[in-house]
Design a protein around this motif. Sequence first.
Motif, short mmCIF file in Angstrom:
data_model
loop_
_atom_site.label_atom_id
_atom_site.label_comp_id
_atom_site.label_asym_id
_atom_site.label_seq_id
_atom_site.Cartn_x
_atom_site.Cartn_y
_atom_site.Cartn_z
N ASP A 96 25.89 -82.14 26.74
CA ASP A 96 26.72 -82.31 27.94
C ASP A 96 25.86 -82.51 29.19
O ASP A 96 26.18 -83.30 30.07
CB ASP A 96 27.60 -81.07 28.16
CG ASP A 96 28.67 -80.91 27.09
OD1 ASP A 96 28.91 -81.87 26.34
OD2 ASP A 96 29.26 -79.81 27.00
N ALA A 164 30.77 -92.29 21.30
CA ALA A 164 30.45 -91.18 20.40
C ALA A 164 30.48 -91.72 18.98
O ALA A 164 31.43 -92.38 18.57
CB ALA A 164 31.47 -90.06 20.56
N ASP A 192 26.40 -91.33 21.61
CA ASP A 192 26.40 -89.87 21.49
C ASP A 192 26.48 -89.50 20.01
O ASP A 192 27.54 -89.58 19.39
CB ASP A 192 27.62 -89.36 22.29
CG ASP A 192 27.72 -87.85 22.29
OD1 ASP A 192 27.06 -87.20 21.48
OD2 ASP A 192 28.50 -87.34 23.12
N ALA A 194 26.17 -86.61 18.46
CA ALA A 194 26.24 -85.14 18.34
C ALA A 194 26.40 -84.72 16.87
O ALA A 194 25.96 -83.64 16.48
CB ALA A 194 27.40 -84.60 19.17
N THR A 218 22.36 -83.16 19.59
CA THR A 218 22.54 -81.75 19.96
C THR A 218 22.16 -80.82 18.82
O THR A 218 22.18 -81.23 17.65
CB THR A 218 24.01 -81.49 20.36
OG1 THR A 218 24.15 -80.11 20.69
CG2 THR A 218 24.99 -81.82 19.26
N ARG A 229 23.03 -73.75 23.80
CA ARG A 229 23.03 -74.94 24.61
C ARG A 229 21.70 -75.70 24.60
O ARG A 229 20.87 -75.57 25.52
CB ARG A 229 23.40 -74.62 26.09
CG ARG A 229 24.55 -73.67 26.30
CD ARG A 229 25.86 -74.19 25.73
NE ARG A 229 26.23 -75.47 26.30
CZ ARG A 229 26.56 -76.52 25.55
NH1 ARG A 229 26.59 -76.45 24.24
NH2 ARG A 229 26.91 -77.64 26.14
N VAL A 230 21.46 -76.48 23.57
CA VAL A 230 20.29 -77.38 23.55
C VAL A 230 20.70 -78.73 22.99
O VAL A 230 21.26 -78.82 21.89
CB VAL A 230 19.12 -76.83 22.69
CG1 VAL A 230 17.89 -77.73 22.86
CG2 VAL A 230 18.77 -75.40 23.06
C1 LIG Z 1 30.83 -86.24 20.82
C2 LIG Z 1 30.29 -84.98 21.39
N1 LIG Z 1 29.25 -85.04 22.22
C3 LIG Z 1 28.72 -83.93 22.74
C4 LIG Z 1 29.25 -82.68 22.47
C5 LIG Z 1 28.70 -81.49 23.16
O1 LIG Z 1 27.52 -81.09 22.64
P1 LIG Z 1 26.71 -79.91 23.31
O2 LIG Z 1 27.23 -78.64 22.76
O3 LIG Z 1 25.30 -80.20 22.93
O4 LIG Z 1 26.89 -80.01 24.81
C6 LIG Z 1 30.33 -82.57 21.61
C7 LIG Z 1 30.89 -81.25 21.33
O5 LIG Z 1 31.94 -81.07 20.80
C8 LIG Z 1 30.87 -83.75 21.06
O6 LIG Z 1 31.93 -83.71 20.25
#
Ligand SMILES: Cc1ncc(COP(=O)(O)O)c(C=O)c1O
Length: 370
Positions: A96, A164, A192, A194, A218, A229-230
């Motif tokens: 984030d 994403a 993204d 994640a 993440t 939080r990393v």
């Molecule tokens: C697509 C996406 N990006 C980022 C994140 C957030 O990740 P972080 O916990 O590293 O901030 C999420 C969390 O649900 C997510 O679904």
Amino acid sequence: MDIDRVERLIRPGLATMRGYDPVEPIDVLERELGRRIVKLDGNENPYLSSPRAREVLARFPYYHIYPDPLQRKLREALSDYTGFPPQNIVCGNGSDDLIDLVLRLFVCDGDEVLNAPPTFGMYPFLVTLSGGRLVDVPRLSGFALDVEGLRQAMTPRTRVIFVASPNNPTGDVASTEEVRQLLDMEIIVAVDEAYFEFASETVASLIPEYPNLIVLRTFSKWAGLAGVRVGYALCHEKLSSHLLTIKQPYNVNVAGEAAAVASLQDADYLLSNVDKLRAERDRMTEGLASFAFLHPHQSKANFVLCRVDQKGRSGDETAARRLRDGLRGRGILVRFYESDGLRDCLRISAGLPEDTDALLEALGEVWNEL
Ligand SMILES: Cc1ncc(COP(=O)(O)O)c(C=O)c1O
């Protein structure tokens, strides 16, 4: 000075802004419901963090010292994990934080940011905070990106697009070809990833070819460190140098850095948990599909989006919402969305085998009671 006048000083747009919809803390809920919670609403890791990371944190002697603003140890460790040199890596307080940094680096008041809903709710939230203008280009039926629609939505003020992949909440992966088409639009493309470890698909190999590509990852999901939080970004070394310059110096705290480095040393263990969650996701998808009223969408992440048929009453109160409430009453939490196009859906995270069993058992009962 009275508070009304103080409020009038708030930046336009922020005084009336709708906040991010967070999930409720589990201890509050457990107290409220008086039972163990099956938590399938936050895409968190039910196998917890690595034992090695927990041990390192328990023994860590330097909580009284500020963290390394250049994140040297963590970027070195990530270099081994990702295959990219440390110069191409920047870490954040969760991914984030990196979404926010990308917006700070590229978006001025009134600049446009493309978004492909349904997708992660943090993009609209942080774009609003940045003063940028969110331009939604909804996904096609089946949730594929509308690449042509995105191209047509471009204006001279378009700066960034967030994609994403796998997408939250649908679980779809954007193909390399789709991402190339976006990169060729010559805006910043933030992919993204994640949920990368769950999908094992990445576009990071395009970074040497495209300086406008930023890949975000993440430790929250695969490494079970959501609470610490990393996150990190992979990108061209000049871009990472700009991101390092503008970030808050201590954005990754010492606990985050130590836990993330220890997790990378324990990657085999953590990735074996990822394998279990993938298997559980697939078993849950099959189980959901066995109910005539549920229509799960194939996912490459650690969650499944599931459409729920309407039942009985009509209007705003969809059966999906009532199913969510009924499950909650039995201590099972799943995610329901108020947003357009998703009110008849639930997003359910992959959990432990016993969580899936509890979910599948409760679903039929709750449905009959609706
Ligand atoms: C697509 C996406 N990006 C980022 C994140 C957030 O990740 P972080 O916990 O590293 O901030 C999420 C969390 O649900 C997510 O679904």
